[in-house]
Design an enzyme around this catalytic site. Sequence first.
Site, PDB file in Angstrom:
ATOM      1  N   VAL A 279      32.187 -14.477   3.094  1.00  0.00           N
ATOM      2  CA  VAL A 279      33.730 -14.789   3.590  1.00  0.00           C
ATOM      3  C   VAL A 279      34.438 -15.608   2.519  1.00  0.00           C
ATOM      4  O   VAL A 279      35.550 -15.318   1.810  1.00  0.00           O
ATOM      5  CB  VAL A 279      34.126 -15.287   5.033  1.00  0.00           C
ATOM      6  CG1 VAL A 279      35.506 -15.789   4.941  1.00  0.00           C
ATOM      7  CG2 VAL A 279      33.475 -14.428   6.025  1.00  0.00           C
TER       8      VAL A 279
ATOM      9  N   CYS B 260      36.100 -12.707  14.287  1.00  0.00           N
ATOM     10  CA  CYS B 260      36.534 -11.442  13.474  1.00  0.00           C
ATOM     11  C   CYS B 260      37.068 -10.254  14.509  1.00  0.00           C
ATOM     12  O   CYS B 260      37.641  -9.714  14.218  1.00  0.00           O
ATOM     13  CB  CYS B 260      35.607 -11.107  12.704  1.00  0.00           C
ATOM     14  SG  CYS B 260      34.056 -10.914  13.178  1.00  0.00           S
TER      15      CYS B 260
ATOM     16  N   HIS C  96      34.515  -3.607  11.969  1.00  0.00           N
ATOM     17  CA  HIS C  96      34.200  -3.655  13.391  1.00  0.00           C
ATOM     18  C   HIS C  96      35.237  -2.872  14.081  1.00  0.00           C
ATOM     19  O   HIS C  96      36.425  -2.578  13.910  1.00  0.00           O
ATOM     20  CB  HIS C  96      34.602  -4.957  13.770  1.00  0.00           C
ATOM     21  CG  HIS C  96      33.522  -6.129  13.484  1.00  0.00           C
ATOM     22  ND1 HIS C  96      32.189  -5.687  12.586  1.00  0.00           N
ATOM     23  CD2 HIS C  96      33.666  -7.575  13.437  1.00  0.00           C
ATOM     24  CE1 HIS C  96      31.888  -6.705  12.484  1.00  0.00           C
ATOM     25  NE2 HIS C  96      32.097  -7.855  12.999  1.00  0.00           N
TER      26      HIS C  96
ATOM     27  N   GLY D 178      29.599 -18.139   0.151  1.00  0.00           N
ATOM     28  CA  GLY D 178      29.132 -17.083   1.157  1.00  0.00           C
ATOM     29  C   GLY D 178      29.899 -15.754   1.158  1.00  0.00           C
ATOM     30  O   GLY D 178      30.989 -15.637   0.362  1.00  0.00           O
TER      31      GLY D 178
END
Length: 350
Positions: free
Chosen positions: A16, A151, A244, A14
């Site tokens: 990550v 996160c 983010h 994936g």
Amino acid sequence: MVDKIKVSLLGSTGMVGQKMVRLLANHPYLELVKVSASPSKIGKKYKDAVKWIEPGDIPESVKDLPIVSTSYEDHKDVDVVLSALPNELAEGIELELVKNGKIVVSNASPFRMDPDVPLINPEVNWEHLELLKKQQEKKGWKGLLVKNPNCTAAIMSMPLKPLLDIAEKSKIVITTLQAVSGAGYNGLPFMAIDGNIIPYIKGEEDKIAKELTKLNGRLKDGEIAPARLDVSVTSIRVPTRVGHMGVIDIITNEKIDVEEVKQRLKNFKSLPQVKNLPTAPKTPIIVREEEDRPQPLLDVSAENGMAITVGRIRHENNVLRLIALGDNLVRGAAGITILTVELMKELGYI
């Protein structure tokens, strides 16, 4: 010659997982020796099982590793298991490994709020690893379980830590602007987000608020007393690939010296910096003075994605406002996992 710590990686194909593969490739003392993925990929070489989206080529040391299952038998000869599993799969798989004696450091949400499981952002609360001293006795596990935060909580907890004395006496309102990569590679259709903003991310707002209280909690008599943080969160998905951002409003009647706030953030250091751990950013919080920073395109890669960039720090009408930005895939996930393992080694838990 340093004896290398042998690690395996669950969820290795994936987004990550791929970040972890890349970050571990040249690590001075962590060696990735096993990679695991979904059952349909078991037995394939990593290079044939992964749709590689990271910059550069797949590391040579990993290309030909065979994909193994998630069962204990396939991981019994490693020192640490890293988990980038989806939340819905993680609990049962990780629990089997921990019960059988493995040290598991995980990104997934199950057990994050368990009082006996440390939820670690290394610069913020490295002391919370002390919970591990009694975890096996309390849980009846042979191994150990450590969790990384959500996160966004990982990113927002960094600037709050040096301002905790102000924050605990205030109302905190956080509006997050979260990149599409936070939903995973296949998590959000292009047509849903292209040129669009989605003002809701399922489960995110409650998760961030709760985790911030645990991350900033104080260790007392072998338990975590949650920080007294009154936090309200609104989470918004924006059409940005990585990064983010959070608009943090600390509503306070305190007299605030903005220059002192900037100095606290700039000077913030913790054990990972003191010990010069390989994945630790030299400057965990970077303060920008420009009026239009931070920006994902310019700032998200600071210190290899491990630093938080803070800007637009101001105080007006009883509101201390700052804007924080971090790399959700590195500081919020892959990098924080590896830094946590380094910290555990430094403190003798591995």
